[in-house]
Design an enzyme around this catalytic site. Structure first.
Site, mmCIF file in Angstrom:
data_model
loop_
_atom_site.group_PDB
_atom_site.id
_atom_site.type_symbol
_atom_site.label_atom_id
_atom_site.label_comp_id
_atom_site.label_asym_id
_atom_site.label_seq_id
_atom_site.Cartn_x
_atom_site.Cartn_y
_atom_site.Cartn_z
ATOM 1 N N HIS A 239 0.831 -1.206 0.000
ATOM 2 C CA HIS A 239 0.000 0.000 0.000
ATOM 3 C C HIS A 239 0.872 1.264 0.000
ATOM 4 C CE1 HIS A 239 -3.717 2.290 1.173
ATOM 5 N NE2 HIS A 239 -2.820 3.097 1.699
ATOM 6 N N GLU A 240 1.803 1.327 0.925
ATOM 7 C CA GLU A 240 2.628 2.535 1.037
ATOM 8 C C GLU A 240 3.556 2.674 -0.167
ATOM 9 O OE1 GLU A 240 1.577 4.556 3.105
ATOM 10 O OE2 GLU A 240 0.461 3.246 4.455
ATOM 11 N N HIS A 243 1.698 4.622 -2.734
ATOM 12 C CA HIS A 243 1.792 6.060 -2.482
ATOM 13 C C HIS A 243 3.174 6.585 -2.910
ATOM 14 C CE1 HIS A 243 -1.970 6.812 -0.430
ATOM 15 N NE2 HIS A 243 -1.737 5.935 0.537
ATOM 16 N N GLU A 269 -5.051 7.690 -2.783
ATOM 17 C CA GLU A 269 -5.531 6.379 -2.328
ATOM 18 C C GLU A 269 -5.781 5.445 -3.509
ATOM 19 O OE1 GLU A 269 -6.097 4.865 0.784
ATOM 20 O OE2 GLU A 269 -4.825 6.531 1.428
#
Lengths: 480, 480
Positions: A239-240, A243, A269
């Site tokens: 997830h990170e 980003h 997101e």
């Protein structure tokens, strides 16, 4: 602050950050900024092609003017009073959450709601909640979000009930002991597998995962490790990384300016969730990576095939906690908060009824009864998230909107890059990353989220791509 | 920058630091600062006891005025031109050192010397080198240092020749393989042994050891690890801990002001060298700690008793490299640089003769012949240190002066705290640290170094305590 700070350094670091933030705010709002903006005139007064400003300069002017206008409309006293109230509110929230005591937090929440309303008023919004949404998702109002969310609520609710009618999965092997050292080593391999550029970023450990940009060549991510929760560290890293790749991907000509930023919270997101869920929770992804994972945990994963692992990390099982939610129930957690915070800001929902309404909606959306006498009824209920204590009303919708944007981007990606599943299974992410860079990252925040979506996909924001994806994936027993 | 920065983040971080330094300089020198200082008047116009300013406020006024005066006397153009030249010079130095090519660095060194002279001139010093010394050691001129150093040079030279007449030590066991993981683990134990406050600081790894203060409760140190050099990591940790304890020890009422700083570079070195050498390289220190070290390296230290270890880590053996020097030759490295930089600044030493004079003095002080044809003749000679490339002329003497201050402080400490050797052997450092805090740290930079020394010891700066210490310790065969 979150990774390497000696424990007693916290207060000083908070003061240092407040000082820098205050200086940045002061510089943005000082008369000289207004004078320069006035001299340049509005974007409308600088039509493209007149040779006065380049296209990037016009976008820079628009974004800077937006930031300047938002900032100068707030009186200095209001800004510092709000900052102080926010500090007290966050501390009160942390204590109230620990003591499962909503009543102790209530007066602070009331203050934060008042501040939020005044802020929207200073900005000149007739509907205060629209003003708050505009901070996170420029150009998107409560009405539009409400329309999208009502479809989501119905279809996801129905899907959840369908899943709950099936035999439960056996995911017990995920609740074994996974030593932290092995998790850390595997997360390093995961970074390599994803092609995370470690010349321009790094992975550290913190109590809550996040990504932070210290420079265009210094984008850092964190994860957290629990011995009894292997998926937590893995999917946080993916997830990170999503980003971080966005932040690393802004083109050189935007670096050092306010245009080197995500188009919005929801667009950010969309990138993290695309990697975490659409790619990272797919069967092809684990077909490629699972042998390495098994090498790191040979005992724990003995006899567990890749499909069983895939199903276990995708188990849809409603729970009280948003951050632990699966892909099906996640958006329902958001919708619940969206509905409540709208009521709080408009005043239609009386503050003292908040825990009660929270419990009603939890029962309605997840079929979970919260006993008000339970010693965690508030802590795992209305006090579970930090957002409201910070006055961040209007933030929650971004998470669910990110799912929608993400799937629309992904469908377009699939139409332009052949055999995504094959690439993912072989760990060949470059064509995917190149496409994201050339179509999304390249714009920074030059386009508003709606404009970006339209430029990339030719469409408006829609729920169907996400719903088709999720209804195609679940119930999971269609796999195997 | 030095510990966790992703490799490609270097340039951006340098720009960020330059921006912050520029803003700090601008704020110090802005007219408002001058107006406020003018309003307060000089320290003389604010006699103590008149009730207008407290004692601390008077010291704050003096230190701020000194910093302000130094800063405003430099024209803005000169400051930015110097910063640019310094950047180019450092880069040229790094390349020249790699290529062993003094000639390539010479024009930059010439520029940096010119800048240093102009700086001293702006500050109004008739002797430019005195002006440069004043940055690092307020109140101490070249004449006074020259007098002290001439005695040191003679006595340390004689001691070194005496040592060289003895049979060499067998310190070969120190050149075995000491795995980095074990070194790192032991360094953590060493921090605990020293009582380094890990609630307010931490140890990291960097290519050159340093201590840095990010806040009064966030003082960080680094060390470096080489598989074939165990003492390097250990003594760097002790040295940097000495700096860190000083920084952590400033009293709360000075925190956040410019008074929460070391009295001078040399006073700071007095603290690090006191811990590293006087305490850390003493036999009692290792009598207390050696069993733990042996536990960390049972194979490498098998059959090596504590006295042999003590002698090995204290081996006095002249070499070309300052940072690797033992306690006896270290000050001679400094004196060599002091003599040369004085000549460079005054113009008495022609720049193109520098490598030649460096070789002559190296032969004279250490008995080492540098062959000009050697492929490291400049790299390990005149190009070995970064200081001149940064224009930091006048900095080197601080290191040797630190030894002098340190021993005068230590003699006073011994007269007031009983059985230092016993405390050190038992690892009971609290009485020592309390004494240092109450007598030295407590002042921050409220006193100039000479005033601080006089307040603590009643003496002026002298060479005898250090020389007695070092002549008592060496030759080492007096032990055993």
């Amino acid at each position: 602050m979150e990774t390497n700070l000696p424990p007693q350094g916290v207060d000083e670091r908070a003061e240092q950050l407040a000082l820098l933030q205050g200086m940045a705010h002061q510089r943005l709002t000082e008369p000289e900024t207004g004078r320069l903006l006035g001299e340049l005139g509005s974007t409308a007064e600088n039509p493209s092609g007149d040779g006065k400003l380049s296209a990037i300069e016009r976008d820079f002017l628009r974004v800077t003017r937006r930031r300047y206008d938002k900032a100068v409309k707030l009186p200095q006293d209001f800004v510092s009073d709000s900052a102080r109230a926010e500090g007290l509110s966050q501390a009160a929230w942390a204590a109230a959450r620990m003591n499962n005591d909503f009543a102790a937090f209530l007066p602070h929440l009331e203050t934060m709601i008042g501040i939020a309303r005044r802020k929207a008023d200073y900005w000149g919004f007739s509907n205060p909640y629209d003003g708050l949404l505009d901070v996170y998702e420029p150009g998107m109002g409560a009405a539009e979000i409400g329309t999208l969310f009502s479809v989501l609520r119905e279809r996801l609710g129905a899907l959840l009930r369908k899943i709950q009618g099936r035999d439960p999965l056996d995911s017990s092997f995920l609740r074994q002991d996974f030593p932290l050292r092995n998790q850390k080593r595997f997360c390093q391999k995961l970074l390599v597998h994803l092609g995370f550029d470690q010349q321009r970023g790094r992975l550290d450990t913190s109590s809550h995962p996040f990504a932070t940009t210290l420079g265009s060549h210094d984008v850092r991510i964190t994860t957290r490790y629990s011995r009894d929760n292997l998926p937590s560290s893995l999917f946080s890293v993916i997830h990170e990384s999503g980003h971080a790749m966005y932040e690393m991907g802004f083109p050189p000509e935007l670096r050092g300016s306010c245009l080197a930023d995500g188009a919005s919270m929801a667009i950010h997101e969309s990138q993290s969730r695309l990697w975490e869920n659409v790619i990272g929770r797919s069967l092809p992804f684990w077909e490629g990576l699972y042998p390495q994972l098994k090498g790191s945990f040979p005992d724990q994963l003995a006899g567990v095939g890749v499909e069983r692992f895939y199903r276990a990390v995708n188990e849809a099982k409603p729970s009280l906690i948003r951050v632990d939610a699966d892909e099906v129930s996640y958006s329902l957690h958001i919708i619940l908060r969206f509905e409540l915070e709208q009521g709080l800001i408009s005043g239609e929902l009386a503050l003292d009824r908040l825990p009660e309404v929270w419990r009603e909606k939890t029962k309605e959306y997840f079929g979970i009864e919260i006993d008000p006498a339970d010693p965690r009824s508030d802590a795992d209920g209305v006090l579970q998230d930090i957002h409201w204590s910070m006055g961040a009303f209007g933030y929650f919708p971004s998470y669910a909107l990110g799912n929608l944007y993400g799937l629309q981007f992904f469908r377009k990606l699939e139409s332009e890059v052949l055999d995504i599943a094959g690439l993912v299974a072989r760990g060949q992410f470059s064509p995917i990353k190149d496409w994201l860079r050339d179509n999304i990252y390249v714009w920074g925040c030059r386009l508003e989220p709606g404009q970006l979506l339209e430029k990339v996909t030719g469409e408006k924001l829609r729920v169907e791509p996400f719903l088709e994806y999720i209804e195609g994936k679940y119930p999971l027993d269609t796999v195997s």
